[in-house]
Design a protein around this motif. Structure first.
Motif, short mmCIF file in Angstrom:
data_model
loop_
_atom_site.label_atom_id
_atom_site.label_comp_id
_atom_site.label_asym_id
_atom_site.label_seq_id
_atom_site.Cartn_x
_atom_site.Cartn_y
_atom_site.Cartn_z
N GLU A 28 -9.80 73.38 -15.48
CA GLU A 28 -11.16 73.25 -15.49
C GLU A 28 -11.01 71.72 -16.66
O GLU A 28 -10.78 70.31 -16.43
CB GLU A 28 -12.07 74.03 -16.73
CG GLU A 28 -13.01 73.24 -17.33
CD GLU A 28 -13.88 74.12 -18.29
OE1 GLU A 28 -15.29 74.39 -18.08
OE2 GLU A 28 -13.67 74.52 -19.68
N GLU A 115 -20.31 78.12 -4.81
CA GLU A 115 -21.82 78.48 -5.25
C GLU A 115 -23.03 78.20 -4.45
O GLU A 115 -23.17 76.83 -3.47
CB GLU A 115 -21.79 78.33 -6.97
CG GLU A 115 -22.36 76.95 -7.12
CD GLU A 115 -23.65 76.77 -6.92
OE1 GLU A 115 -24.37 76.92 -7.00
OE2 GLU A 115 -24.19 75.07 -6.75
N SER A 133 -23.78 76.98 -10.79
CA SER A 133 -22.10 76.90 -11.27
C SER A 133 -21.33 78.28 -11.09
O SER A 133 -21.90 79.15 -11.14
CB SER A 133 -21.84 76.83 -12.80
OG SER A 133 -20.72 76.68 -13.60
N GLY A 137 -17.25 78.38 -14.25
CA GLY A 137 -18.01 77.81 -14.55
C GLY A 137 -18.78 77.58 -15.51
O GLY A 137 -19.06 79.25 -15.74
N GLY A 139 -20.92 74.03 -16.37
CA GLY A 139 -21.98 74.34 -15.68
C GLY A 139 -23.37 75.15 -15.96
O GLY A 139 -23.06 76.19 -15.95
N ARG A 141 -26.64 76.96 -14.71
CA ARG A 141 -27.29 77.27 -14.01
C ARG A 141 -28.70 77.90 -13.35
O ARG A 141 -29.66 77.61 -14.93
CB ARG A 141 -26.49 79.32 -14.17
CG ARG A 141 -24.96 79.15 -14.40
CD ARG A 141 -24.63 79.91 -13.75
NE ARG A 141 -22.85 80.35 -13.67
CZ ARG A 141 -22.23 80.66 -14.94
NH1 ARG A 141 -22.19 81.21 -15.01
NH2 ARG A 141 -20.84 80.77 -14.24
#
Length: 165
Positions: A28, A115, A133, A137, A139, A141
């Motif tokens: 990341e 995903e 995500s 992760g 991000g 969802r």
């Protein structure tokens, strides 16, 4: 973007019961999109994430220092510096790292970041669902939750049948 130095990243710590570790999310930090990589330090006598496997994502472990054991597909195997373990998607990739030594165990965990994914937890009979995500992760969802595997429902319900009439 594309390069990060582990020495410049802060550790995050997770502690819950027998699970305790420090983690740096290298993938990341470097701007990785489809490949994750985390640096883990597992203290003596502790365990990693609960025993699990991913339906969509493959993972791998590379041991940097220390010794321990890997619960893989229900069996315990030794882990030592320089060991590389491929963890395929699906039940045969079910795993958990155990540090049963007197020194920290340090390793890299690499994973695909696909995903949607469903993560199964055989010991607790749960599944985790990740849409929008992947696991690991951060991000947003669209769908995310943990459910007991025996909480199934039929595809058709009386409520849906009543709405179509």
């Amino acid at each position: 973007m594309g390069t990060t130095n582990a020495n410049e990243l802060e550790w995050t710590t997770l502690e819950r019961g027998e699970t305790r570790f420090k983690r740096k999310q290298l993938g990341e930090a470097a701007g990785g999109d489809r490949l994750g990589c985390s640096l883990y330090e597992l203290p003596p006598g502790r365990r990693s994430w609960p025993y699990h496997y991913h339906a969509a994502n493959e993972e791998a472990i590379f041991v940097l220092s220390g010794t321990g054991r890997l619960r893989l597909d229900g069996e315990l195997s030794p882990l030592a510096e320089g060991d590389y373990v491929a963890l395929p998607a699906g039940e045969r990739g079910a795993h958990r790292v155990v540090n049963d030594s007197d020194d920290p165990l340090t390793y890299l965990m690499v994973s695909t970041m696909d995903e949607p994914d469903v993560t199964a937890y055989p010991d607790s009979e749960k599944i985790g669902v990740f849409v929008g995500s992947p696991p690991g992760g951060r991000g947003n969802r669209e769908i995310h939750g943990y459910y007991r595997t025996d909480d199934s429902v039929d595809y058709w319900t009386d409520e849906e049948d009543a709405k179509t009439e």
